[in-house]
Scaffold this motif. Sequence first.
Motif: not given
Length: 294
Positions: A274, A229, A277-278, A270
């Motif tokens: 990511k 991601a 969340r993935r 950041q």
Amino acid sequence: MALDGRNASALTQTAMSAELLDAETELELARRWRDHGDEAALHRLVTAYMRLAVSMAAKYRRYGAPMADLTQEAGVGLMKAAEKFDPDRGVRFSTYAVWWIKASIQDYVMRNWSMVRTGSTSSQKSLFFNMRRVRARLERESEALGDHMSGDEIRRRIAEDLGAPLRDVEMMEGRLAGSDFSLNAQQAGDEGREWLETLEDDSPNPEATVGREHDLQAARGWIADAMTALTDRERMIIVARKIEDDPETLESLGGKLGLSKERVRQLESQALRKMRRRLEDTLGDAPKDLASTF
């Protein structure tokens, strides 16, 4: 060089026939050694008081050490005393040497009493050499009064008499009560089985090892998937900061990427969001502990 029985006997005879020094001669010899390094003066001083060393060594034969070794250790203590003696302090050399000789002999006895270190602190040393004597006295006094002290009471009184912690008394009691034995010795009533076989194997459990390796493989797969991601730059930052054995600093990465340290920190945060969340989208709550690290 270690003394054998014949050499020890010869040393004892030499010591007992050595001259007796008066205070003035002793002072002169000590000053010649201290101020001029006169080895002849040192030899005469040490030889004169070797009878003291031999006499003190004989008091420790009950601990099972060879007299030759005790005599040698006493001689070492005597030499240390001569090396450190200050003749201008108004103390006779014999008075000063007693403490060095005693310390040297006691250290040797304690080192060789057991393969397991018997004690190292001053209270443990005092207990090793005095506990049996104090215990015997307390038991005699108790019997004379028609009283009977429990084991706990005796240990407490020993601790008070010798100024030692109670835990040291308990430890030393166990050390003096038993002796070393080989783990290869066979157990009584269990033919062919050695004591070594009763020790718990502290190597990793095969089942746990396989399970841990399976979990690591799964975690590596989850992380590799989560990194898909990321952009190439974010992936580079995560690898450099979180995966390499020697992580790079924000400043070092900033120099390579032409970015400020603060900008690299923002990109790292950041990228971690990511990945989190993935993981949560792909596996739900399964990798909760893993996701919480990002």
